[in-house]
Write a protein that holds these residues in place. Structure first.
Motif, PDB file in Angstrom:
ATOM      1  N   VAL A 107      67.203  13.398  16.300  1.00 39.48           N
ATOM      2  CA  VAL A 107      66.825  13.853  14.967  1.00 39.48           C
ATOM      3  C   VAL A 107      66.472  15.336  14.981  1.00 39.48           C
ATOM      4  O   VAL A 107      65.679  15.801  15.816  1.00 39.48           O
ATOM      5  N   ILE A 108      67.080  16.080  14.049  1.00 40.65           N
ATOM      6  CA  ILE A 108      66.679  17.447  13.747  1.00 40.65           C
ATOM      7  C   ILE A 108      65.804  17.373  12.500  1.00 40.65           C
ATOM      8  O   ILE A 108      66.236  16.852  11.469  1.00 40.65           O
ATOM      9  N   LEU A 109      64.589  17.873  12.582  1.00 43.55           N
ATOM     10  CA  LEU A 109      63.678  17.822  11.439  1.00 43.55           C
ATOM     11  C   LEU A 109      63.558  19.190  10.799  1.00 43.55           C
ATOM     12  O   LEU A 109      63.258  20.187  11.470  1.00 43.55           O
ATOM     13  N   SER A 110      63.791  19.231   9.496  1.00 47.65           N
ATOM     14  CA  SER A 110      63.589  20.455   8.731  1.00 47.65           C
ATOM     15  C   SER A 110      62.905  20.092   7.427  1.00 47.65           C
ATOM     16  O   SER A 110      62.454  18.959   7.244  1.00 47.65           O
TER      17      SER A 110
ATOM     18  N   ILE B 139      56.749  14.693  12.171  1.00 52.86           N
ATOM     19  CA  ILE B 139      57.108  14.935  13.574  1.00 52.86           C
ATOM     20  C   ILE B 139      56.654  13.743  14.405  1.00 52.86           C
ATOM     21  O   ILE B 139      55.454  13.501  14.580  1.00 52.86           O
ATOM     22  N   ASP B 140      57.620  12.978  14.906  1.00 55.63           N
ATOM     23  CA  ASP B 140      57.301  11.804  15.723  1.00 55.63           C
ATOM     24  C   ASP B 140      58.190  11.799  16.963  1.00 55.63           C
ATOM     25  O   ASP B 140      58.878  12.782  17.264  1.00 55.63           O
ATOM     26  N   THR B 141      58.185  10.702  17.687  1.00 56.55           N
ATOM     27  CA  THR B 141      58.896  10.638  18.970  1.00 56.55           C
ATOM     28  C   THR B 141      60.401  10.507  18.812  1.00 56.55           C
ATOM     29  O   THR B 141      61.122  10.478  19.814  1.00 56.55           O
TER      30      THR B 141
ATOM     31  N   HIS C 298      54.307  28.325   6.618  1.00 56.56           N
ATOM     32  CA  HIS C 298      53.940  27.241   7.526  1.00 56.56           C
ATOM     33  C   HIS C 298      52.999  27.759   8.614  1.00 56.56           C
ATOM     34  O   HIS C 298      53.019  28.945   8.953  1.00 56.56           O
ATOM     35  N   ASP C 299      52.215  26.877   9.177  1.00 50.69           N
ATOM     36  CA  ASP C 299      51.349  27.213  10.309  1.00 50.69           C
ATOM     37  C   ASP C 299      52.146  27.011  11.596  1.00 50.69           C
ATOM     38  O   ASP C 299      52.301  25.880  12.069  1.00 50.69           O
ATOM     39  N   MET C 300      52.661  28.090  12.136  1.00 48.53           N
ATOM     40  CA  MET C 300      53.530  27.999  13.311  1.00 48.53           C
ATOM     41  C   MET C 300      52.822  27.367  14.505  1.00 48.53           C
ATOM     42  O   MET C 300      53.378  26.507  15.199  1.00 48.53           O
ATOM     43  N   ALA C 301      51.593  27.779  14.757  1.00 51.02           N
ATOM     44  CA  ALA C 301      50.878  27.283  15.933  1.00 51.02           C
ATOM     45  C   ALA C 301      50.634  25.776  15.820  1.00 51.02           C
ATOM     46  O   ALA C 301      50.850  25.028  16.788  1.00 51.02           O
ATOM     47  N   ASP C 302      50.195  25.312  14.654  1.00 53.19           N
ATOM     48  CA  ASP C 302      49.888  23.889  14.491  1.00 53.19           C
ATOM     49  C   ASP C 302      51.150  23.029  14.572  1.00 53.19           C
ATOM     50  O   ASP C 302      51.148  21.965  15.207  1.00 53.19           O
ATOM     51  N   ILE C 303      52.220  23.475  13.914  1.00 60.56           N
ATOM     52  CA  ILE C 303      53.451  22.688  13.939  1.00 60.56           C
ATOM     53  C   ILE C 303      54.041  22.659  15.340  1.00 60.56           C
ATOM     54  O   ILE C 303      54.507  21.604  15.808  1.00 60.56           O
ATOM     55  N   THR C 304      54.009  23.787  16.031  1.00 63.00           N
ATOM     56  CA  THR C 304      54.536  23.815  17.398  1.00 63.00           C
ATOM     57  C   THR C 304      53.712  22.918  18.317  1.00 63.00           C
ATOM     58  O   THR C 304      54.266  22.182  19.147  1.00 63.00           O
ATOM     59  N   LYS C 305      52.402  22.958  18.155  1.00 61.77           N
ATOM     60  CA  LYS C 305      51.547  22.085  18.971  1.00 61.77           C
ATOM     61  C   LYS C 305      51.864  20.620  18.723  1.00 61.77           C
ATOM     62  O   LYS C 305      51.997  19.830  19.675  1.00 61.77           O
TER      63      LYS C 305
ATOM     64  N   MET D 158      54.561  15.529  20.617  1.00 62.54           N
ATOM     65  CA  MET D 158      55.514  14.448  20.395  1.00 62.54           C
ATOM     66  C   MET D 158      56.765  14.582  21.258  1.00 62.54           C
ATOM     67  O   MET D 158      57.697  13.787  21.134  1.00 62.54           O
ATOM     68  N   GLY D 159      56.790  15.596  22.132  1.00 64.01           N
ATOM     69  CA  GLY D 159      57.925  15.763  23.038  1.00 64.01           C
ATOM     70  C   GLY D 159      59.117  16.470  22.421  1.00 64.01           C
ATOM     71  O   GLY D 159      60.234  16.398  22.966  1.00 64.01           O
ATOM     72  N   ALA D 160      58.920  17.154  21.296  1.00 62.99           N
ATOM     73  CA  ALA D 160      60.011  17.863  20.618  1.00 62.99           C
ATOM     74  C   ALA D 160      59.944  19.356  20.912  1.00 62.99           C
ATOM     75  O   ALA D 160      58.911  19.891  21.323  1.00 62.99           O
TER      76      ALA D 160
END
Length: 398
Positions: free
Chosen positions: A106-109, A146-148, A166-173, A178-180
């Motif tokens: 899955v690509i999430l956007s 954002i899930d597995t 968007h909050d880059m740091a929070d989304i990246t974390k 989740m392993g993405a």
């Protein structure tokens, strides 16, 4: 020492009588760019001919300029390279990230992403035989989505229509938990405010340079690969200049070292020269000063519009933390209103279906410009001059 924005404004070629609030779409010309490009044409291309690749440093230009971009986006030297278009760089980053996540599909956007990014993701999914799915959710739902199952997130940090950030740091974390992996599009971030790719631990990032970075129409894009991925990310577009030894002319591809493998085609030497001239301006700019003034100008504009023009609805978040460097208002006749504004010398742009979009770039916009923009917009709305046939005729570019 604080940034002298009056001095930076003098470095740009701005038509007399024009307030340019569209630097978030196409940055204006830096005055030294024409001479810089002329030098490359006449003294390098003209006098050196093909020897310019070595003698004038053309072959090393993408990495050299990439390091200058890296400073503006919080990236380490040697992690950014220039070339090609933003869509190509999106494709490269996305394909590499998918290959690094072989068990995910899955690509999430999000639905606020720029359509071109989504088109590239859709096309890549088709190329890969339909084994991958592009999933889009509302911008506010990205974190919870954002899930597995997600292989990679493809997010533009600032929404091109509303300016929502968007909050880059929070989304990246969250993605990493989740392993993405993450791919960030910085088209409306680079040069708009401080970006910290390394601090946020982003995996990939891409961006264009013809907006806030003023490289001119068709200016080259950039791609960032986090240092920990630099030797493992494989480029799907195995271009000649991304080869380990381009002039060995091997029949088989071997990826170059680190970020060099993300090069594809021949670098756009003339456009990179224009970008280098523009980046000289950025050597005088503190990004924190830039951000502070951008927010002050935005707040001035919002306050002025809302106090005088009740018919426009703010589409941009009020929170500074959730806002990029643009302000958008909604109106059912947004296109005609914007054409009337442009005719009056205040240039912004329109985004379907109803967005009037204004960019605030302190390098060449000041408080007097904002006041004039508010006054002009108020006059147009008070007198209804936008309601004319000539302002409703759609041009190819809006």
């Amino acid at each position: 020492m604080s940034t002298d924005f009056a001095a930076t404004k003098r470095l740009f070629q701005l038509p007399e009588g024009v307030v340019y609030l569209d630097g978030n779409s196409l940055g204006p010309l830096v005055k030294t760019a024409a001479a810089r490009v002329a030098k490359v044409i006449e003294r390098e291309w003209g006098d050196l001919l093909i020897t310019g690749w070595n003698k004038a440093g053309w072959m090393d230009q993408p990495g050299r300029v990439g390091d200058r971009i890296a400073r503006l986006i919080g990236a380490a030297p040697g992690s950014v390279v220039m070339g090609d278009t933003l869509s190509i760089k999106v494709y490269q980053a996305l394909a590499s990230a998918l290959e690094m996540s072989p068990d995910r599909r899955v690509i999430l956007s999000d639905t606020g992403n720029f359509p071109s990014d989504l088109y590239m993701a859709e096309g890549l999914c088709r190329t890969l035989g339909g084994r991958y799915t592009l999933k889009t959710v509302a911008p506010e739902e990205v974190m919870s989505a954002i899930d597995t199952t997600v292989a990679v997130t493809l997010i533009t940090e600032v929404d091109y229509r509303t300016g929502r950030r968007h909050d880059m740091a929070d989304i990246t974390k969250r993605a990493h938990e989740m392993g993405a992996l993450t791919v960030w599009d910085l088209a409306h971030s680079a040069g708009a405010f401080p970006v910290d790719l390394a601090g946020a631990k982003a995996d990939f990032a891409v961006g264009c340079t013809y907006k806030y970075l003023n490289s001119g129409p068709g200016g080259p894009a950039f791609i960032y690969v986090a240092p920990q991925h630099a030797e493992t990310a494989r480029p799907a577009l195995s271009g000649w200049l991304g080869h380990e030894a381009p002039f060995a002319f091997d029949l088989a591809y071997r990826p170059g070292a680190g970020i060099e493998r993300m090069r594809v085609g021949t670098p756009p030497v003339l456009q990179l020269a224009a970008l280098e001239a523009a980046l000289d301006v950025w050597d005088q700019v503190d990004l924190n000063d830039l951000r502070a003034k951008s927010l002050r100008l935005q707040d001035q504009f919002i306050k002025g519009v809302e106090s005088r023009i009740p018919g426009l609805a703010l589409a941009t978040p009020r929170s500074h933390l959730m806002r990029g460097s643009q302000v958008s208002f909604r109106h059912a006749e947004g296109y005609a209103i914007m054409q009337n504004l442009i005719a009056e010398g205040v240039i912004g742009d329109f985004r379907a279906p109803d967005i009037l979009r204004f960019g605030f770039t302190p390098l060449f916009i000041d408080e007097d410009d904002v006041a004039r923009a508010v006054n002009t917009l108020a006059k147009i709305m008070d007198y209804g001059t936008w309601d004319r046939p000539e302002f409703k005729k759609r041009a190819k570019v809006t």
